[in-house]
Design a protein around this motif. Structure first.
Motif, PDB file in Angstrom:
ATOM      1  N   ASP A 142     -21.746  26.545 -43.433  1.00 20.14           N
ATOM      2  CA  ASP A 142     -22.291  26.072 -42.158  1.00 20.14           C
ATOM      3  C   ASP A 142     -23.132  24.809 -42.320  1.00 20.14           C
ATOM      4  OD1 ASP A 142     -21.048  28.054 -40.732  1.00 20.14           O
ATOM      5  OD2 ASP A 142     -22.809  29.362 -40.608  1.00 20.14           O
ATOM      6  N   LYS A 145     -21.746  21.206 -41.446  1.00 21.41           N
ATOM      7  CA  LYS A 145     -21.553  20.802 -40.045  1.00 21.41           C
ATOM      8  C   LYS A 145     -21.756  19.295 -39.855  1.00 21.41           C
ATOM      9  CE  LYS A 145     -23.256  21.865 -35.363  1.00 21.41           C
ATOM     10  NZ  LYS A 145     -21.922  22.152 -34.790  1.00 21.41           N
ATOM     11  N   ARG A 168     -15.067  27.799 -36.957  1.00 23.05           N
ATOM     12  CA  ARG A 168     -16.524  27.775 -36.778  1.00 23.05           C
ATOM     13  C   ARG A 168     -16.999  26.584 -35.945  1.00 23.05           C
ATOM     14  NH1 ARG A 168     -19.302  29.694 -42.537  1.00 23.05           N
ATOM     15  NH2 ARG A 168     -17.694  31.205 -43.154  1.00 23.05           N
ATOM     16  N   LEU A 170     -17.282  23.363 -36.652  1.00 27.52           N
ATOM     17  CA  LEU A 170     -18.316  22.685 -37.436  1.00 27.52           C
ATOM     18  C   LEU A 170     -18.319  21.167 -37.260  1.00 27.52           C
ATOM     19  CD1 LEU A 170     -18.050  24.754 -40.758  1.00 27.52           C
ATOM     20  CD2 LEU A 170     -19.771  24.947 -38.957  1.00 27.52           C
TER      21      LEU A 170
END
Length: 301
Positions: A142, A145, A168, A170
């Motif tokens: 994460d 990103k 996700r 990102l």
């Protein structure tokens, strides 16, 4: 009679190359007195060119054992062994069109690839992670990103990166690289914040970099354990049976431990770098119980 029948059947399974009528790759090798190995120029310690422009490495040594068995079983003591350089984009097409007979590198065996090619028993198990500079303080997926992230075109790693990026949301800018050297250069020169690849290959890249202390490998992985296999053509049961037999005999043996330690626990030419990469529990399981399964669950220790 039952015992004799069982012995004859075993002999056919163990040594398919002794049959009068060879087919597929075994016939191709016998007729031409030549085997073509697909190899990598720069994928240490699996397959690469040393200072003498000779292909060496962990997978090259394993393929050498297969070649030795072919020489014996096909009665080809002077078998011509040709090395042909391949990369992530060309290795499967060159296998399917008959140009190469074995691919001796670091190719992940997965369900998608098994629709195009076959694999022998897995000789390595890894997981897809990312390398970054310690100074960037990137620790999780994460944390990537909105950053530029590189991986090698044509690999499972870049597919996993794109998948995670989409799932996700990102906002990662994915930068495909031509090869490992190109990808690491993007990371080294800050044109990419991270480099996604199999953890063992990241370890090798960092160990051979100008300043290994600069980099760190993530703990979080993009994938469960993934097997590497030596690739061969699909729908060629006699050749796969032959190669499976050779690797199934080699992998649980002390000789395989020597091969592994030579490339992962000892100084490796040309720079004499020791990668200090111990055999994982997943790999120990794979070598003790050889399998060509593409299912990651088969390699969970």
């Amino acid at each position: 009679m039952r015992i004799l029948g069982a012995m004859l059947l075993a002999a056919m399974v163990i040594s398919p190359a002794t049959a009068d009528e060879l087919t597929g790759t075994l016939k191709k090798i016998k007729d031409n007195n030549k085997i073509v190995l697909g190899v990598r120029d720069a994928a240490p310690p699996f397959s690469y060119l040393n200072d003498s422009e000779k292909y060496v490495g962990y997978t090259i040594d394993i393929c050498g054992k297969i070649v030795d068995a072919l020489k014996k079983d096909l009665s080809l003591p002077n078998l011509n062994v040709q090395m042909l350089s391949v990369n992530s984009s060309t290795r499967i097409p060159l296998m399917t069109n008959g140009t190469i007979d074995l691919e001796c590198g670091s190719t992940t065996n997965n369900v998608e690839r098994e629709r195009q090619v076959a694999f022998t028993n897995s000789h390595f198990v890894t997981a897809s992670k990312f390398a970054s500079k310690k100074s960037s303080h990137i620790k999780t997926i994460d944390d990537l990103k909105d950053k530029n992230v590189t991986s090698i075109a044509g690999t499972t790693n870049i597919v996993q990166l794109i998948k995670v990026n989409t799932e996700r949301k990102l906002g990662i800018t994915v930068q495909p690289a031509r090869d490992a050297a190109d990808a690491f250069l993007l990371l080294e020169t800050d044109r990419a914040a991270a480099y996604v690849m199999d953890d063992v290959q990241l370890s090798v890249a960092i160990a051979t970099s100008k300043d290994p202390s600069t980099y760190v490998i993530s703990e979080e992985a993009f994938s469960p354990p993934e097997p590497y296999g030596i690739m061969l053509r699909r729908n060629d049961a006699p050749f796969k049976t032959f190669v499976d037999r050779v690797t199934a005999e080699l992998f649980p043996s002390p000789e395989m431990v020597k091969i592994y330690n030579k490339w992962f626990q000892s100084p490796v030419p040309p720079r004499g770098i020791n990668y200090h990469y111990p055999m994982s529990a997943a790999l120990k399981k794979a070598l003790a119980h050889p399998t060509s399964s593409p299912d990651p669950a088969a390699y969970q220790p």
